[in-house]
Design a protein around this motif. Structure first.
Motif, PDB file in Angstrom:
ATOM      1  N   ARG A  47      62.358  12.545  66.308  1.00 17.83           N
ATOM      2  CA  ARG A  47      62.287  12.775  67.745  1.00 17.83           C
ATOM      3  C   ARG A  47      61.030  13.561  68.146  1.00 17.83           C
ATOM      4  NH1 ARG A  47      67.411  14.016  71.276  1.00 17.83           N
ATOM      5  NH2 ARG A  47      67.865  12.124  70.155  1.00 17.83           N
ATOM      6  N   GLY A  48      60.586  14.470  67.317  1.00 24.45           N
ATOM      7  CA  GLY A  48      59.433  15.306  67.650  1.00 24.45           C
ATOM      8  C   GLY A  48      58.091  14.617  67.512  1.00 24.45           C
ATOM      9  N   PHE A  49      58.077  13.402  66.963  1.00 26.80           N
ATOM     10  CA  PHE A  49      56.833  12.673  66.768  1.00 26.80           C
ATOM     11  C   PHE A  49      56.665  11.661  67.897  1.00 26.80           C
ATOM     12  CE2 PHE A  49      58.325  14.063  62.648  1.00 26.80           C
ATOM     13  CZ  PHE A  49      57.186  14.642  62.116  1.00 26.80           C
ATOM     14  N   HIS A  50      55.684  11.887  68.734  1.00 26.78           N
ATOM     15  CA  HIS A  50      55.457  11.003  69.873  1.00 26.78           C
ATOM     16  C   HIS A  50      54.264  10.103  69.599  1.00 26.78           C
ATOM     17  CE1 HIS A  50      58.346  13.247  72.226  1.00 26.78           C
ATOM     18  NE2 HIS A  50      57.776  14.352  71.775  1.00 26.78           N
ATOM     19  N   ARG A  51      54.331   8.906  70.106  1.00 20.33           N
ATOM     20  CA  ARG A  51      53.244   7.939  69.915  1.00 20.33           C
ATOM     21  C   ARG A  51      52.051   8.276  70.795  1.00 20.33           C
ATOM     22  NH1 ARG A  51      56.249   2.127  70.191  1.00 20.33           N
ATOM     23  NH2 ARG A  51      58.157   2.865  69.233  1.00 20.33           N
ATOM     24  N   LYS A  52      50.894   8.237  70.211  1.00 23.01           N
ATOM     25  CA  LYS A  52      49.659   8.379  70.982  1.00 23.01           C
ATOM     26  C   LYS A  52      49.278   7.028  71.565  1.00 23.01           C
ATOM     27  CE  LYS A  52      48.787  12.692  70.132  1.00 23.01           C
ATOM     28  NZ  LYS A  52      48.767  13.690  71.166  1.00 23.01           N
ATOM     29  N   ASN A  53      49.629   5.980  70.831  1.00 16.38           N
ATOM     30  CA  ASN A  53      49.326   4.623  71.264  1.00 16.38           C
ATOM     31  C   ASN A  53      50.634   3.835  71.266  1.00 16.38           C
ATOM     32  OD1 ASN A  53      48.549   1.973  71.584  1.00 16.38           O
ATOM     33  ND2 ASN A  53      46.871   2.077  70.092  1.00 16.38           N
ATOM     34  N   SER A  54      51.112   3.461  72.436  1.00 16.84           N
ATOM     35  CA  SER A  54      52.408   2.791  72.523  1.00 16.84           C
ATOM     36  C   SER A  54      52.381   1.372  71.967  1.00 16.84           C
ATOM     37  CB  SER A  54      52.904   2.779  73.967  1.00 16.84           C
ATOM     38  OG  SER A  54      51.992   2.075  74.784  1.00 16.84           O
ATOM     39  N   ASN A  55      51.205   0.862  71.611  1.00 16.76           N
ATOM     40  CA  ASN A  55      51.113  -0.465  70.999  1.00 16.76           C
ATOM     41  C   ASN A  55      51.385  -0.425  69.493  1.00 16.76           C
ATOM     42  OD1 ASN A  55      50.422  -1.811  73.406  1.00 16.76           O
ATOM     43  ND2 ASN A  55      48.289  -1.158  73.173  1.00 16.76           N
ATOM     44  N   CYS A  56      51.385   0.765  68.919  1.00 17.07           N
ATOM     45  CA  CYS A  56      51.626   0.926  67.484  1.00 17.07           C
ATOM     46  C   CYS A  56      53.104   1.184  67.215  1.00 17.07           C
ATOM     47  CB  CYS A  56      50.803   2.095  66.943  1.00 17.07           C
ATOM     48  SG  CYS A  56      49.041   1.833  67.047  1.00 17.07           S
ATOM     49  N   LEU A  57      53.501   1.015  65.962  1.00 16.60           N
ATOM     50  CA  LEU A  57      54.872   1.309  65.571  1.00 16.60           C
ATOM     51  C   LEU A  57      55.127   2.804  65.662  1.00 16.60           C
ATOM     52  CD1 LEU A  57      55.206  -1.010  62.451  1.00 16.60           C
ATOM     53  CD2 LEU A  57      56.102  -1.395  64.753  1.00 16.60           C
ATOM     54  N   GLY A  58      56.362   3.169  65.877  1.00 11.65           N
ATOM     55  CA  GLY A  58      56.725   4.572  66.028  1.00 11.65           C
ATOM     56  C   GLY A  58      57.042   5.259  64.710  1.00 11.65           C
ATOM     57  N   ALA A  59      57.458   6.503  64.817  1.00 19.10           N
ATOM     58  CA  ALA A  59      57.726   7.337  63.644  1.00 19.10           C
ATOM     59  C   ALA A  59      58.839   6.779  62.771  1.00 19.10           C
ATOM     60  CB  ALA A  59      58.059   8.759  64.084  1.00 19.10           C
ATOM     61  N   SER A  60      59.857   6.172  63.377  1.00 16.83           N
ATOM     62  CA  SER A  60      60.970   5.661  62.574  1.00 16.83           C
ATOM     63  C   SER A  60      60.491   4.616  61.572  1.00 16.83           C
ATOM     64  CB  SER A  60      62.059   5.067  63.464  1.00 16.83           C
ATOM     65  OG  SER A  60      61.586   3.939  64.164  1.00 16.83           O
ATOM     66  N   HIS A  61      59.589   3.749  61.978  1.00 10.73           N
ATOM     67  CA  HIS A  61      59.057   2.734  61.069  1.00 10.73           C
ATOM     68  C   HIS A  61      58.237   3.383  59.959  1.00 10.73           C
ATOM     69  CE1 HIS A  61      60.406  -0.545  63.573  1.00 10.73           C
ATOM     70  NE2 HIS A  61      59.907   0.083  64.627  1.00 10.73           N
ATOM     71  N   THR A  62      57.456   4.378  60.312  1.00 18.15           N
ATOM     72  CA  THR A  62      56.635   5.068  59.320  1.00 18.15           C
ATOM     73  C   THR A  62      57.494   5.797  58.300  1.00 18.15           C
ATOM     74  OG1 THR A  62      54.889   5.349  60.971  1.00 18.15           O
ATOM     75  CG2 THR A  62      54.774   6.739  59.008  1.00 18.15           C
ATOM     76  N   PHE A  63      58.503   6.529  58.762  1.00 16.91           N
ATOM     77  CA  PHE A  63      59.402   7.233  57.849  1.00 16.91           C
ATOM     78  C   PHE A  63      60.051   6.255  56.880  1.00 16.91           C
ATOM     79  CE2 PHE A  63      59.138  10.881  60.599  1.00 16.91           C
ATOM     80  CZ  PHE A  63      59.488  11.953  59.796  1.00 16.91           C
ATOM     81  N   ARG A  64      60.613   5.173  57.417  1.00 16.56           N
ATOM     82  CA  ARG A  64      61.294   4.200  56.558  1.00 16.56           C
ATOM     83  C   ARG A  64      60.328   3.550  55.573  1.00 16.56           C
ATOM     84  NH1 ARG A  64      64.330   2.946  61.564  1.00 16.56           N
ATOM     85  NH2 ARG A  64      66.364   3.903  61.248  1.00 16.56           N
ATOM     86  N   ASP A  65      59.129   3.241  56.028  1.00 12.08           N
ATOM     87  CA  ASP A  65      58.136   2.620  55.160  1.00 12.08           C
ATOM     88  C   ASP A  65      57.747   3.550  54.022  1.00 12.08           C
ATOM     89  OD1 ASP A  65      56.230   0.560  54.441  1.00 12.08           O
ATOM     90  OD2 ASP A  65      54.681   1.923  55.185  1.00 12.08           O
ATOM     91  N   VAL A  66      57.455   4.781  54.348  1.00 12.02           N
ATOM     92  CA  VAL A  66      57.027   5.747  53.326  1.00 12.02           C
ATOM     93  C   VAL A  66      58.163   6.033  52.338  1.00 12.02           C
ATOM     94  CG1 VAL A  66      56.382   8.160  52.956  1.00 12.02           C
ATOM     95  CG2 VAL A  66      55.223   6.810  54.715  1.00 12.02           C
ATOM     96  N   LEU A  67      59.366   6.191  52.832  1.00 11.30           N
ATOM     97  CA  LEU A  67      60.477   6.572  51.962  1.00 11.30           C
ATOM     98  C   LEU A  67      61.064   5.408  51.170  1.00 11.30           C
ATOM     99  CD1 LEU A  67      62.292   9.090  54.290  1.00 11.30           C
ATOM    100  CD2 LEU A  67      60.956   9.607  52.261  1.00 11.30           C
ATOM    101  N   THR A  68      60.823   4.186  51.573  1.00 14.62           N
ATOM    102  CA  THR A  68      61.383   3.059  50.831  1.00 14.62           C
ATOM    103  C   THR A  68      60.306   2.273  50.087  1.00 14.62           C
ATOM    104  OG1 THR A  68      61.341   1.642  52.784  1.00 14.62           O
ATOM    105  CG2 THR A  68      63.392   2.787  52.311  1.00 14.62           C
ATOM    106  N   LYS A  69      59.320   1.782  50.773  1.00 13.46           N
ATOM    107  CA  LYS A  69      58.333   0.907  50.152  1.00 13.46           C
ATOM    108  C   LYS A  69      57.331   1.645  49.276  1.00 13.46           C
ATOM    109  CE  LYS A  69      58.712  -2.397  53.855  1.00 13.46           C
ATOM    110  NZ  LYS A  69      58.129  -2.891  55.091  1.00 13.46           N
ATOM    111  N   ARG A  70      57.039   2.872  49.606  1.00 11.87           N
ATOM    112  CA  ARG A  70      56.023   3.633  48.852  1.00 11.87           C
ATOM    113  C   ARG A  70      56.648   4.680  47.950  1.00 11.87           C
ATOM    114  NH1 ARG A  70      51.687   4.422  53.712  1.00 11.87           N
ATOM    115  NH2 ARG A  70      51.581   2.246  54.271  1.00 11.87           N
ATOM    116  N   ARG A  71      57.880   4.490  47.598  1.00 16.03           N
ATOM    117  CA  ARG A  71      58.616   5.450  46.787  1.00 16.03           C
ATOM    118  C   ARG A  71      58.045   5.508  45.370  1.00 16.03           C
ATOM    119  NH1 ARG A  71      64.572   5.227  44.303  1.00 16.03           N
ATOM    120  NH2 ARG A  71      63.895   3.263  43.448  1.00 16.03           N
ATOM    121  N   ILE A  72      57.919   6.700  44.831  1.00 18.68           N
ATOM    122  CA  ILE A  72      57.474   6.900  43.458  1.00 18.68           C
ATOM    123  C   ILE A  72      58.727   6.958  42.597  1.00 18.68           C
ATOM    124  CG2 ILE A  72      56.322   8.436  41.846  1.00 18.68           C
ATOM    125  CD1 ILE A  72      54.643   9.427  44.234  1.00 18.68           C
TER     126      ILE A  72
END
Length: 65
Positions: free
Chosen positions: A39-64
């Motif tokens: 909730r605390g992460f606001h988009r600077k560019n509304s054309n880009c994906l939001g924080a929820s997509h980034t969190f999920r991507d980092v925690l699932t696809k880029r998992r070590i």
């Protein structure tokens, strides 16, 4: 009273020591992230994906592993 405490301990052991079903890492990540997580992460560019997509991507696809 002692029977109730014993019953509560048995339930706790079942839930926390031998959970069923055992969830995968990905399931835990996706189910544990709620809207308050980003909730605390606001988009600077509304054309880009939001924080929820980034969190999920980092925690699932880029998992070590």
């Amino acid at each position: 009273m002692q029977a109730q405490v014993k019953s509560m301990n048995e339930v706790g052991d079942t839930v926390f020591l031998t959970p069923t079903p055992l969830l995968s890492y990905e399931e835990l990540v996706l189910k544990s992230l709620g809207s308050n997580t980003y909730r605390g992460f606001h988009r600077k560019n509304s054309n880009c994906l939001g924080a929820s997509h980034t969190f999920r991507d980092v925690l699932t696809k880029r998992r070590i592993t």
